[in-house]
Scaffold this active site. Structure first.
Site, PDB file in Angstrom:
ATOM      1  CG  HIS A 162     -66.551 -19.796  13.957  1.00 15.24           C
ATOM      2  ND1 HIS A 162     -65.301 -19.234  13.983  1.00 15.24           N
ATOM      3  CD2 HIS A 162     -66.373 -21.124  13.859  1.00 15.24           C
ATOM      4  CE1 HIS A 162     -64.399 -20.205  13.896  1.00 15.24           C
ATOM      5  NE2 HIS A 162     -65.021 -21.353  13.827  1.00 15.24           N
ATOM      6  CB  ILE A 167     -63.710 -35.197  13.598  1.00 16.98           C
ATOM      7  CG1 ILE A 167     -65.073 -35.384  12.901  1.00 16.98           C
ATOM      8  CG2 ILE A 167     -63.448 -36.335  14.617  1.00 16.98           C
ATOM      9  CD1 ILE A 167     -65.090 -36.467  11.866  1.00 16.98           C
ATOM     10  CB  THR A 196     -57.674 -17.766  14.283  1.00 18.28           C
ATOM     11  OG1 THR A 196     -58.052 -16.835  15.289  1.00 18.28           O
ATOM     12  CG2 THR A 196     -56.181 -17.989  14.428  1.00 18.28           C
ATOM     13  CD  GLU A 210     -57.320 -14.176  19.366  1.00 16.27           C
ATOM     14  OE1 GLU A 210     -56.295 -13.635  19.818  1.00 16.27           O
ATOM     15  OE2 GLU A 210     -58.472 -13.843  19.727  1.00 16.27           O
TER      16      GLU A 210
END
Lengths: 352, 347
Positions: free
Chosen positions: B186, B10, B132, B134
């Site tokens: 992002h 978070i 991801t 990746e």
């Protein structure tokens, strides 16, 4: 050049024991890693063991564990092996649903720990990773080659997928000599007793000798590409003798159903089976006496069945000059004969 | 039914944007926080105080996804209806330094969450996994979609590949509503300062203020598909609202080089950059002051990249009705202005 040295993790397993025999025959010094347990777990290699105080001993066992990095580094540092074969794993697909985290710790992270120990100690050694056809799982093409996309279907397979890629990464990023052997099922008289082939041959001889009534199995129509373990450990060794490390599919290129395996094993013992019923109600009946000797138990169904797995070993045939020597029929015979002999000895010694 | 979200990670860029979005939508928000001797709640602290003033539920729990019992306890306490797993060692280069830790958190951590869900989460609880681009690494095709083959190129990528597949396995075997969002890069003003985009804007702002001399980077011709984090968060939420759990590529479908990023950002910061030299000798000079403000440091080079990572998000558009709005130019401008302000304010 002195004697070649090898470390084998998982030496107490089916493949570890055959590989140890092969390497000893080739005059290697063989070091095996064993996990400490309060019950004896070395019966597959006991015949190779000699007291290290004797002279000319080439076979050593060391305590260690895939979850313990320092034990690995220490052993690699001490032995300075030419070759490492990583055969240690929680190797049972169905049990991986019960112990997924332990399976990942051992099969995935354990492989990383070993590669990292090699990299950190800086010892020039070659690394074999026991990869598996379970990576293909819900296979998207038939037969499967080194280029077939993966679709793992169990915590075991996902952990082995991690291991596959971390091996490729360490090869590409650090130039380690490391390769994956994508082995399809390989069986032998030393196969674990809770794997389907061995379960069948053990039950068939017990039913033949009248000490068991019935064999319970899961999906009778599951198809597998079954080879002979000693042929496959030879392929592992060949992989580490090449100029360049690479990944290879090792398979027979033939598939047979569990049903065929059962029929073949019983017929080798002179029993022919007639099938009746459908689905979980299907039964195998001894034609001669009408007794039910095979039944389906849904408890053995896998949560998600892998599809028709059949390997194309052309790359290994071409580049390694490897061929599977023992095919299906002979494999079933070897396993059935071996279990018959074990059972007869037990009966003779009044152990049953 | 009351909507209760649990967010791991978070305190990260994505976690903080998602928190804001979910509070706006009236969710109770619970977050897992790793204990650290340094204050690490900078991205969410203001939001938390405001939420509490409004009387909204926003709780933080100490825990760690490498600690199974902490996960079980938190699940039992807050009874989430949606779980967003953002916790990870998220830096690719650092994963080469600590591969085992990266695996324990990014791979096994996800397995622990899924296992805990089977026993301690409420019926029907949904799961989002931060996957991801990746995974594609050295992919043989560009752009990549949900069916492109994977070829991870780092311990980070391999660990995330394990996570992707274990999520898919738990969905198929146990019927858990679990989705992988295969997100391309992002960015935002909240991006970590050691990621290339933020490093550029943060360093340029410091150079402008005379607090730093030069910005050092690796391969400035590397291309990336960069989107705006806040928009990527919305689509994660959409994935969990959809009846059918599935995996989605989230990307802009456009790539730009690090060089373009620097040029745009430096213009906004008031530099007039001019390149000279080649390869590791290449330098960026500010024509106005004559100072060299950009240099190449091979230490930041990644292993050779054969593929351009560029995502095809048409499935997300078709099924979820999502499409990115912020352009590359707007993203750079937003980040550069935020860092100029930050440095200006003396932080």
């Amino acid at each position: 050049m002195g004697k070649k040295k090898a470390i084998i993790s998982g030496i107490t397993g089916q493949d570890g024991s055959y590989l140890a025999e092969l390497l000893l025959k080739k005059e290697y010094e063989v070091h095996g890693i064993i996990r400490r347990a309060s019950t004896f777990n070395t019966k597959r290699v006991d015949h190779l063991y000699r007291d290290p105080h004797e002279s000319g001993v080439n076979f050593f066992l060391h305590y260690g564990d895939m979850t313990d990095s320092s034990s690995m580094s220490r052993l690699i540092e001490k032995v300075k092996p030419d070759e490492i074969y990583n055969l240690a794993a929680q190797s049972h697909v169905k049990i991986s649903f019960e112990v997924p985290e332990y399976t990942a710790e051992t099969d995935a992270l354990g492989t990383l720990r070993m590669l990292d120990a090699i990299k950190e100690t800086g010892i020039k050694t070659r690394f074999y990773q026991a990869s598996t056809s379970e990576l293909y799982g819900k296979a998207r093409e038939f037969p499967q080659t080194e280029l077939t996309p993966f679709y793992p279907r169990s915590p075991y397979a996902v952990a082995k997928l991690y291991a596959f890629w971390i091996v490729v990464n360490y090869r590409e990023a650090y130039n380690l000599y490391a390769g994956n052997g994508i082995l399809f099922n390989h069986e032998s008289p030393r196969r674990g007793e809770n794997f389907v082939t061995r379960k069948i041959t053990r039950a068939a001889v017990a039913i033949k000798e009248g000490v068991q009534d019935c064999l319970y199995v899961g999906n009778l129509d599951a198809k597998r590409d079954w080879g002979y373990a000693p042929d496959y450990v030879y392929a592992m060794w060949l992989m580490l003798q090449q100029d360049k490390p690479d990944d290879y599919v090792i398979a027979t290129g033939e598939t047979h159903t569990v049903r065929e395996f059962i029929e073949k094993s019983f017929s080798h013992l002179g029993i022919s089976i007639k099938w009746g019923g459908k689905g979980i109600e299907e039964k195998g009946i001894d034609k001669e006496n009408g007794k039910v000797i095979v039944q389906v138990d849904p408890k053995y169904f896998r949560p998600t069945e892998v599809e028709h797995l059949i390997g194309d070993p052309s790359k290994a045939c071409k580049e390694l000059g490897w061929e599977p020597e023992v095919k299906f029929e002979q494999l079933v015979e070897i396993m059935t004969d071996a279990d018959l002999e074990i059972l007869k000895k037990k009966i003779a010694n009044k152990k049953i | 039914m009351r909507k209760i979200a649990l967010i791991t990670g978070i305190n990260g860029q994505d976690g903080s944007y998602l928190t804001e979005l979910l509070l706006e939508k009236g969710y109770d928000v619970h977050g897992i926080d790793r204990r650290s001797s340094q204050f690490n709640r900078g991205r969410i602290e203001d939001t938390r105080q405001e939420a509490q003033k409004r009387g909204q539920v926003f709780e933080l729990y100490y825990g760690d996804i490498s600690d199974f019992s902490s996960i079980c306890r938190i699940f039992s306490n807050c009874k989430p209806t949606e779980i967003y797993n953002f916790a990870s060692q998220s830096h690719v280069a650092i994963s080469f330094e600590e591969p085992a830790h990266t695996t324990d958190v990014n791979a096994n951590g996800v397995l622990r969450l899924l296992e805990a869900m089977r026993y301690f989460a409420v019926e029907g609880c949904r799961f989002y996994q931060a996957s991801t681009s990746e995974l594609f690494g050295n992919a043989p095709e560009t752009p990549q979609n949900e069916n492109s083959p994977f070829h991870p190129r780092s311990p980070y990528g391999v660990a995330k590949l394990y996570a992707y597949w274990i999520v898919k396995n738990y969905r198929e075997h146990y019927g858990i509503h679990a989705c992988n969002g295969i997100l391309y890069n992002h960015e935002s003003p909240r991006r970590g300062e050691n990621f290339v985009t933020r490093k550029i804007t943060y360093s340029l702002a410091r150079i402008k203020a005379g607090r730093q001399d030069v910005l050092k980077l690796g391969n400035i011709d590397a291309q990336r598909d960069w989107g705006f984090a806040k928009e990527y968060i919305e689509v994660m939420w959409k994935m969990l609202q959809n009846e059918q759990a599935d995996d989605y590529v989230i990307a802009t479908g456009e790539t730009h080089t690090v060089r373009e990023f620097i040029e745009k950002a430096s213009a906004i910061a008031g530099f007039d950059i001019e390149w000279e030299g080649k390869g590791v000798e290449e330098k960026g000079r500010d024509k106005k002051s004559g100072n060299i403000i950009v240099e190449i440091d091979p230490k930041f080079y990644r292993p050779e990249e054969k593929t351009i990572l560029c995502g095809d998000a048409s499935k997300a558009k078709r099924v979820l009705g999502w499409k990115p709005k912020t352009t590359f130019g707007q993203l750079v401008e937003m980040m550069m202005k935020a860092d100029l302000e930050l440095i200006d304010s003396g932080k």
